[in-house]
Each structure stands twice: as structure tokens, then as C-alpha cells.
Design an enzyme around this catalytic site. Structure first.
Site, PDB file in Angstrom:
ATOM      1  N   ARG A  77      10.329  -9.208   5.519  1.00  0.00           N
ATOM      2  CA  ARG A  77      10.609  -7.829   5.917  1.00  0.00           C
ATOM      3  C   ARG A  77      11.169  -7.792   7.333  1.00  0.00           C
ATOM      4  O   ARG A  77      12.098  -7.023   7.633  1.00  0.00           O
ATOM      5  CB  ARG A  77       9.329  -6.988   5.830  1.00  0.00           C
ATOM      6  CG  ARG A  77       9.541  -5.504   6.138  1.00  0.00           C
ATOM      7  CD  ARG A  77       8.258  -4.715   5.936  1.00  0.00           C
ATOM      8  NE  ARG A  77       7.238  -5.087   6.929  1.00  0.00           N
ATOM      9  CZ  ARG A  77       5.997  -4.608   6.920  1.00  0.00           C
ATOM     10  NH1 ARG A  77       5.606  -3.777   5.952  1.00  0.00           N
ATOM     11  NH2 ARG A  77       5.126  -4.965   7.859  1.00  0.00           N
ATOM     12  N   ARG A  87      12.183  -5.615  12.409  1.00  0.00           N
ATOM     13  CA  ARG A  87      10.953  -5.132  13.036  1.00  0.00           C
ATOM     14  C   ARG A  87      10.387  -6.203  13.964  1.00  0.00           C
ATOM     15  O   ARG A  87      10.129  -7.332  13.560  1.00  0.00           O
ATOM     16  CB  ARG A  87       9.911  -4.773  11.966  1.00  0.00           C
ATOM     17  CG  ARG A  87      10.163  -3.441  11.317  1.00  0.00           C
ATOM     18  CD  ARG A  87       9.082  -3.090  10.312  1.00  0.00           C
ATOM     19  NE  ARG A  87       7.736  -3.123  10.884  1.00  0.00           N
ATOM     20  CZ  ARG A  87       6.694  -2.522  10.315  1.00  0.00           C
ATOM     21  NH1 ARG A  87       6.843  -1.867   9.168  1.00  0.00           N
ATOM     22  NH2 ARG A  87       5.500  -2.601  10.868  1.00  0.00           N
ATOM     23  N   ARG A 101      -2.751  -9.087  13.189  1.00  0.00           N
ATOM     24  CA  ARG A 101      -2.957  -7.863  12.418  1.00  0.00           C
ATOM     25  C   ARG A 101      -3.816  -8.127  11.185  1.00  0.00           C
ATOM     26  O   ARG A 101      -4.679  -7.322  10.834  1.00  0.00           O
ATOM     27  CB  ARG A 101      -1.600  -7.275  12.004  1.00  0.00           C
ATOM     28  CG  ARG A 101      -0.796  -6.703  13.160  1.00  0.00           C
ATOM     29  CD  ARG A 101       0.635  -6.429  12.757  1.00  0.00           C
ATOM     30  NE  ARG A 101       0.728  -5.411  11.733  1.00  0.00           N
ATOM     31  CZ  ARG A 101       1.816  -5.201  10.988  1.00  0.00           C
ATOM     32  NH1 ARG A 101       2.881  -5.963  11.153  1.00  0.00           N
ATOM     33  NH2 ARG A 101       1.834  -4.251  10.089  1.00  0.00           N
ATOM     34  N   LYS A 104       0.818  -1.214   0.000  1.00  0.00           N
ATOM     35  CA  LYS A 104       0.000   0.000   0.000  1.00  0.00           C
ATOM     36  C   LYS A 104       0.855   1.269   0.000  1.00  0.00           C
ATOM     37  O   LYS A 104       0.546   2.225  -0.707  1.00  0.00           O
ATOM     38  CB  LYS A 104      -0.924  -0.012   1.215  1.00  0.00           C
ATOM     39  CG  LYS A 104      -1.945   1.105   1.228  1.00  0.00           C
ATOM     40  CD  LYS A 104      -2.909   0.947   2.390  1.00  0.00           C
ATOM     41  CE  LYS A 104      -2.197   1.010   3.724  1.00  0.00           C
ATOM     42  NZ  LYS A 104      -3.129   1.109   4.857  1.00  0.00           N
ATOM     43  N   ARG A 139     -12.715   2.919   8.650  1.00  0.00           N
ATOM     44  CA  ARG A 139     -12.511   1.542   9.095  1.00  0.00           C
ATOM     45  C   ARG A 139     -13.832   0.849   9.435  1.00  0.00           C
ATOM     46  O   ARG A 139     -13.841  -0.355   9.677  1.00  0.00           O
ATOM     47  CB  ARG A 139     -11.586   1.512  10.316  1.00  0.00           C
ATOM     48  CG  ARG A 139     -10.171   1.963  10.025  1.00  0.00           C
ATOM     49  CD  ARG A 139      -9.303   1.848  11.262  1.00  0.00           C
ATOM     50  NE  ARG A 139      -7.939   2.327  11.037  1.00  0.00           N
ATOM     51  CZ  ARG A 139      -6.944   1.584  10.582  1.00  0.00           C
ATOM     52  NH1 ARG A 139      -7.169   0.320  10.287  1.00  0.00           N
ATOM     53  NH2 ARG A 139      -5.745   2.102  10.417  1.00  0.00           N
TER      54      ARG A 139
END
Length: 225
Positions: free
Chosen positions: A156, A162, A173, A41, A117
Site C-alpha cells: 500500500r 503513505r 503500529r 477493516k 481499546r
């Protein structure tokens, strides 16, 4: 023989003041961008901003900005956050209205990232834009198979370190994202403005698909091809 009476100054003033306050943004291109974590995104949003001349509105960034500047809206938002409560829809709409008023001037349109949302938020956004003499023109949905999303984010996490890119957190998530956006996908599909985009494949090909569908749906043209 009858003569038309000259228009009074009061009548002229009434017509002038009844003109839409936000008539300068009637032709804006307003988009919502949906994309699960790991869907690309951010990359596609940057391209849309550049090639369609849009102003990017990320609700997370906007909230942090107001809180850091200690604005009245920011203080109210901070109170809810510090108490572990969700930001009320009417407060979020007030913050978005402030952004549109101050930052969207001179842009070809707006891309909303992270909002709406929920269905009530979608309806509130529609009303906000309607009051400004404009509308929401397209909702871009980047759709990527969940297995690929998980793989992307795990990779990633290895590359960036991360902490939230671990399997358990990633699945939570994604569950939250799908639960939030599934009703909205149906809502905007019924409105005829949901653009389903295959988010797998080459980045340039994905963007060209997005841009082509936006052009076909809205009539707005990108700056370059």
C-alpha cells in the site's frame, strides 16, 4: 361486591414517565469491529454498514468533528490532546453518548470503530448501552497473520506513497494494536460475543463469513444476500 377503583391521572402519568427513554433503540444491532492496520477493516466496515443498516462511529472522526466545530466537548478534548495526554474514558463516553443521541436515530444499529481499546473502556461502553436499554451484541475480530499484514501495508505504501507505511512504523503500529486488543479479545470471548474472522482470502468470502456469524449469533438479518 368490590369494585376496582379507576386509575388516577397521577398514576397514569407515573407509568408513562417511567417508560424507558430510549425504548426505540432496544432492538438495535450494536457491533464492535476489531482489525489490525492492513486487515481490511475499512472495506468490511463499509459492507456491514450497508447490508445491516448500521451507523458508523469512528472515535477518531468523532473527536475531529467536535474539535473542528469547537463544541464544549471538543474544547475539552483539544486541551488534553494539545498537552500530549490521552482522552479520559469518561470524556470519550460522553462524546459517544452525544453521537448516539443525535446520529443513531433511524438506524438499525451501530458499529463502533476504534473503541473500546481497554477493559475499562469496554466496561464503560457496556454501561452506556445498558442505560439506553440495549447491549453490545457482537465483537467482530478480523485476524490476519502478521507477515501478511506487513506485506499488505508495504505494498500500500508503494502504491499510495503513505509515509507511515514503512517497515519500522508498521511493526510499531502492530505492536500497539496487539497489546491493546489482546486483553479485549479475552474479555469478549468470556462474554461469548467475540467472533473470530479469518481476514485472509477473498473480500466477498470474508464478508459472508462475518455476516453469517452475526446472523447466527444475534438473529439479525442482512438486507441482501
Amino acid at each position: 361486591m368490590s369494585f376496582m377503583q379507576p386509575q388516577s391521572q397521577t398514576s397514569r402519568q407515573t407509568k408513562a414517565t417511567s417508560a424507558p427513554r430510549h425504548s426505540n433503540i432496544r432492538n438495535m444491532l450494536n457491533l464492535v469491529l476489531f482489525g489490525a492496520p492492513g486487515s481490511g477493516k475499512g472495506t468490511q466496515s463499509a459492507r456491514l454498514i450497508d447490508e445491516f443498516g448500521l451507523h458508523h462511529i469512528s472515535t477518531g472522526e468523532v473527536l475531529r468533528d467536535h474539535i473542528n466545530r469547537e463544541t464544549e466537548l471538543g474544547k475539552i478534548a483539544q486541551k488534553y490532546i494539545s498537552e500530549g495526554q490521552l482522552i479520559p474514558d469518561d470524556l470519550m463516553i460522553s462524546i459517544l453518548e452525544d453521537v448516539l443521541e443525535k446520529n443513531a436515530e433511524g438506524k438499525e444499529g451501530v458499529i463502533f470503530d476504534g473503541f473500546p481499546r481497554t477493559i475499562p473502556q469496554a466496561e464503560a461502553l457496556k454501561e452506556l448501552l445498558r442505560k439506553r436499554g440495549t447491549d453490545l451484541h457482537a465483537v467482530v475480530g478480523l485476524e490476519v497473520p502478521e507477515e501478511e499484514l506487513v506485506e499488505r501495508m508495504l505494498n500500500r505504501g508503494k502504491e499510495t506513497g503513505r509515509a507511515d507505511d514503512n517497515l519500522d512504523t508498521i511493526k510499531k503500529r502492530l505492536d500497539v494494536y496487539h497489546n491493546q486488543t489482546s486483553p479485549l479479545r479475552d474479555y469478549y470471548t468470556k462474554d461469548g460475543i467475540y467472533l473470530m474472522i479469518n481476514g485472509s482470502g477473498v473480500v466477498d468470502d470474508i464478508f459472508n463469513d462475518i455476516a453469517d456469524k452475526i446472523e447466527k449469533t444475534t438473529g439479525n438479518k442482512r438486507k441482501k444476500k
